[in-house]
Design an enzyme around this catalytic site. Sequence first.
Site, PDB file in Angstrom:
ATOM      1  CD  GLU A 118      -3.352  -0.190   1.853  1.00 52.28           C
ATOM      2  OE1 GLU A 118      -4.694  -0.630   1.887  1.00 52.28           O
ATOM      3  OE2 GLU A 118      -2.994   0.218   3.192  1.00 52.28           O
ATOM      4  CG  HIS A 144       7.684 -29.955   0.057  1.00 51.13           C
ATOM      5  ND1 HIS A 144       8.246 -30.950  -0.225  1.00 51.13           N
ATOM      6  CD2 HIS A 144       8.222 -29.418   0.958  1.00 51.13           C
ATOM      7  CE1 HIS A 144       9.048 -31.386   0.574  1.00 51.13           C
ATOM      8  NE2 HIS A 144       9.304 -30.102   1.258  1.00 51.13           N
ATOM      9  CE  LYS A 180     -12.200   1.497   1.388  1.00 51.07           C
ATOM     10  NZ  LYS A 180     -11.581   2.729   2.252  1.00 51.07           N
TER      11      LYS A 180
HETATM   12  O1  PA5 Z   1      -3.288   1.683   5.541  1.00 53.16           O
HETATM   13  C1  PA5 Z   1      -4.492   2.050   5.540  1.00 53.16           C
HETATM   14  O2  PA5 Z   1      -4.816   3.253   5.897  1.00 53.16           O
HETATM   15  C2  PA5 Z   1      -5.553   1.121   5.117  1.00 53.16           C
HETATM   16  O3  PA5 Z   1      -5.257  -0.241   4.728  1.00 53.16           O
HETATM   17  C3  PA5 Z   1      -6.490   0.868   6.420  1.00 53.16           C
HETATM   18  O4  PA5 Z   1      -5.808   0.418   7.669  1.00 53.16           O
HETATM   19  C4  PA5 Z   1      -7.741  -0.047   6.228  1.00 53.16           C
HETATM   20  O5  PA5 Z   1      -8.233   0.303   5.025  1.00 53.16           O
HETATM   21  C5  PA5 Z   1      -8.804   0.076   7.357  1.00 53.16           C
HETATM   22  O6  PA5 Z   1      -9.311   1.347   7.561  1.00 53.16           O
HETATM   23  P1  PA5 Z   1      -9.916   1.728   8.892  1.00 53.16           P
HETATM   24  O7  PA5 Z   1      -8.846   1.380  10.031  1.00 53.16           O
HETATM   25  O8  PA5 Z   1     -10.214   3.167   8.541  1.00 53.16           O
HETATM   26  O9  PA5 Z   1     -11.347   1.126   8.887  1.00 53.16           O
END
Ligand code: PA5
Length: 446
Positions: free
Chosen positions: A284, A305, A419
Amino acid sequence: MQNVLYNHKFMSGFLSSDELEAYAPAVAQAEKSLSAKDGLGNDYLGWLDLPKRIGKDAVSAINDKAQEIRAKADVLICVGIGGSYLGTKGAIEFLSPTFEDLRKPRVIFAGHTINSDYLTDLLELVKDKEVAVNVISKSGTTTEPAIAFRIIRQWMEQRYGRKEAAARIVATTDPVVGALRKLAKEEGYAAFEIPADVGGRFSVMTPVGLFPMAVAGIDIAKLLEGAVSAYDFCSGESIEKNMAGRYAAVRNILFRKGYTTEVMATFQPQLHFFCEWWKQLSGESEGKDGTGIFPAGLDYTTDLHSLGQWMQEGVRNVFETFMILKNTASTMAVPKFEDDSDDLNYLAGRSFEDINDKAFQGTILAHLDGGVPSATLTLQDRSETTLGQLFYFFQKSVALSGYILRVNPFDQPGVEAYKKNMFALLGKKGFEKQAEALLGRVKDSF
Ligand code: PA5
């Protein structure tokens, strides 16, 4: 003591010391930008010194609430996804007994999938147990945990009544904004704050990770001390001293040579979920603007394996970081059998760790011969100190690596695409226009 050690000496055939030296200024520049807080995404740098800044009172408040939950619950259900889930899961798997049934209280997870069967089985599992819930979401609006929490909250209120249910629910969310903060206030849930300047995947050492870890019996003060002790070998403009910087430089050199996938290979099942955390952190943070190393994880020797064949002889666009654990919590040796009917007496008396170590050595040498640039990351033990250092090392290195790649390592604009489509397809208000176009596209296709 430094419990985490990165070693790239096996890479010599793939990367020269001159190339590494040539990257030193880029690392120094990235380090400068982080310290001066003048780089991309600089309003999300709270994680940099959080382990030091968090303070004894905050740690005590987390531990006190965790003790209260430990006293009354057999199971803590943690509801969250992404950065609100993976670090905690990784930490508990790394530090606790291998099988969930041996853990008391048991911390289980929900809200990281959209699956009725999972939730049905989860509620069946806890039906005769004393239950508490930690609902975790920085934004407070993420669909997966939000709908799972509706089911779990309804179940808790039916089981305990609204007041007692509220006393058993802890919310971890943004200090001010979001639906979860509002709900926590209205229902009177105990609530922890995720600092506004710490993004989801950098939040494991905030109450997001610290509270459920404390409930699981993990010494969170030690974990934070471990992270603080990593500042020393993960800071500074010299790549000799700054191990996070060296790792970031090695990755970027290899990436530019066409090694576009990094495999994090572990030889311990307890590291599987730590790798899942790393995959999110790395993927990310770096995968944007048409660039970024693809992070993958393999569990050896299990995967030798299956995907071992691909690693040995597949496309040569992959480099490998082997995570090696020096000391397991226990040890076993192969017993000697007088009849030696299975021809294994040559291993009699040898520990599983010794055999695993030879499997590692055999694998790294084979992969190097097969054209996979490989390095090692050696961990001292399965302790809080080691884990704190490990978390910090990777957070720091991915931030430096992102700056070297010239991306903002702290945002995730690409996550919004699915989303928006999902909201439109579900008929959420405000998405009517997209819905029309998308419904046309899916109509005869699925
Ligand atoms: O790194 C990030 O910001 C995202 O991956 C969030 O952790 C994930 O989308 C979850 O978001 P939230 O904690 O707002 O529910």
